[in-house]
Design a protein around this motif. Structure first.
Motif, PDB file in Angstrom:
ATOM      1  N   GLY A 127       0.808  -1.214   0.000  1.00 24.75           N
ATOM      2  CA  GLY A 127       0.000   0.000   0.000  1.00 24.75           C
ATOM      3  C   GLY A 127       0.838   1.258   0.000  1.00 24.75           C
ATOM      4  O   GLY A 127       0.490   2.254  -0.657  1.00 24.75           O
ATOM      5  N   ALA A 128       1.947   1.240   0.726  1.00 22.13           N
ATOM      6  CA  ALA A 128       2.831   2.402   0.763  1.00 22.13           C
ATOM      7  C   ALA A 128       3.446   2.659  -0.605  1.00 22.13           C
ATOM      8  O   ALA A 128       3.504   3.801  -1.078  1.00 22.13           O
ATOM      9  N   GLN A 129       3.902   1.604  -1.242  1.00 24.55           N
ATOM     10  CA  GLN A 129       4.549   1.757  -2.544  1.00 24.55           C
ATOM     11  C   GLN A 129       3.559   2.151  -3.639  1.00 24.55           C
ATOM     12  O   GLN A 129       3.915   2.895  -4.565  1.00 24.55           O
ATOM     13  N   ALA A 130       2.329   1.665  -3.529  1.00 24.68           N
ATOM     14  CA  ALA A 130       1.318   1.957  -4.558  1.00 24.68           C
ATOM     15  C   ALA A 130       0.562   3.254  -4.296  1.00 24.68           C
ATOM     16  O   ALA A 130      -0.199   3.713  -5.156  1.00 24.68           O
ATOM     17  N   GLY A 131       0.757   3.841  -3.125  1.00 27.29           N
ATOM     18  CA  GLY A 131       0.018   5.063  -2.788  1.00 27.29           C
ATOM     19  C   GLY A 131      -1.432   4.801  -2.464  1.00 27.29           C
ATOM     20  O   GLY A 131      -2.279   5.673  -2.661  1.00 27.29           O
ATOM     21  N   THR A 132      -1.728   3.611  -1.931  1.00 30.81           N
ATOM     22  CA  THR A 132      -3.116   3.216  -1.665  1.00 30.81           C
ATOM     23  C   THR A 132      -3.371   2.962  -0.179  1.00 30.81           C
ATOM     24  O   THR A 132      -4.268   2.205   0.173  1.00 30.81           O
ATOM     25  N   LEU A 133      -2.584   3.580   0.676  1.00 28.28           N
ATOM     26  CA  LEU A 133      -2.738   3.376   2.113  1.00 28.28           C
ATOM     27  C   LEU A 133      -4.097   3.858   2.615  1.00 28.28           C
ATOM     28  O   LEU A 133      -4.734   4.722   2.009  1.00 28.28           O
TER      29      LEU A 133
END
Length: 300
Positions: A127-133
């Motif tokens: 989620g952090a890497q994809a910007g979906t947190l």
């Protein structure tokens, strides 16, 4: 161009920085490890030698370190953020710490002229890497509105869970008590299937299409059956710490947490046996007790 900062460029902080840059922010960052700093510079970030340097000219700084004592040093230390950040800017507390520690920080910052947004995150390394947190954000609405572009750059879901420091951390502690229980139940089910001779792929197919299937369970089982116990971005120290916080909150409020307590012991065993492992390595401890391993194809 707005300037953001990130202190702590590990698995989670590197994702925050990556997506801030992707969304057009100028990003300054700091970390104690040279390899993390080099990776951040490779993304287009400006590496700094201290939190104070990060805070200079930054409108908002994310703090993504491990412990409450580290957060305190990042903010209040001799080279801390408060020495350089301008009045009206914001410190975004994205690390997971004790609710009482966040309240203490808020009280100490009350007259600083700098906002504190208490917003721990969920979604892990992917989620952090994809910007979906998912963010559990606590601050007055006017503050959240003012800094919404920074929060939106790193998240898919922003929940306004309160207005005071500690409110976000309290919700995160509740969440982690549940996630810890889901993890530990998955580890036990995996060991049970291994001992019974069920192939890992069969278990994954059934679990992922049943009412028990969810991101936590499915991802954990994938890692187990592929024997990926290190380097997946979910170090066991983090979940162990989070469960410790949840258990502490339960003790403080007089709430029995039987299932979270069992999960805490499973993670404690995993961390003691495999201190460099990720969450799923707890399964190996149980597998060693029963003398069987769960592989995708059912091999031993």
């Amino acid at each position: 161009m707005k300037t953001a900062g990130v202190v702590g460029l590990g698995d989670m902080g590197s994702g925050l920085a990556k997506n801030l840059i992707k969304n057009g922010f100028s990003v300054k960052g700091a970390d104690l490890l040279p390899n993390r700093c080099a990776a951040f510079e490779g993304l287009g970030g400006q590496i700094c030698s201290s939190p104070a340097e990060v805070g200079c000219e930054a409108q908002a700084v994310f703090v993504m370190v491990m412990k409450g004592t580290e957060v305190e040093d990042v903010i209040f230390g001799a080279e801390g953020l408060l020495t350089t950040m301008a009045k009206g800017s914001a410190i975004i507390l994205s690390a997971t710490i004790k609710p009482s520690e966040a309240r203490k920080l808020g009280h100490a910052m009350a007259n600083s002229g700098i906002h504190l947004i208490d917003t721990p995150v969920s979604g892990g390394f992917p989620g952090a890497q994809a910007g979906t947190l998912t963010l559990m954000a606590a601050a007055p609405d006017a503050t959240l509105d003012a800094f919404l572009p920074f929060l939106e750059a790193v998240s898919a879901n922003i929940h306004r869970v309160g207005t005071q420091p500690g409110d976000g951390q309290t919700v995160k502690a509740c969440l982690q008590s549940l996630i810890g229980a889901q993890f530990s139940a998955t580890f036990e089910a995996a060991a049970l299937a291994a001992k019974a001779g069920v192939p890992g792929q069969v278990l994954l197919d059934v679990f992922s299409t049943s009412s028990a299937g969810c991101g936590v369970v499915n991802n954990a089982l994938e890692k187990i059956i592929d024997r990926q116990f290190e380097g997946t971005g979910s170090h066991i120290n983090t979940m162990h710490k989070d469960l410790t916080i949840a258990m502490g909150l339960g003790e403080e409020l007089g709430v029995p947490l039987h299932t979270a307590g069992s999960a805490m012991q499973i993670f404690h065993a995993g961390r003691s046996k495999y201190p460099n492992g990720d969450n799923w390595v707890c399964t190996r401890v149980i597998e060693q007790i029963v003398g069987a391993e769960l592989h995708r194809d059912g091999s031993k």
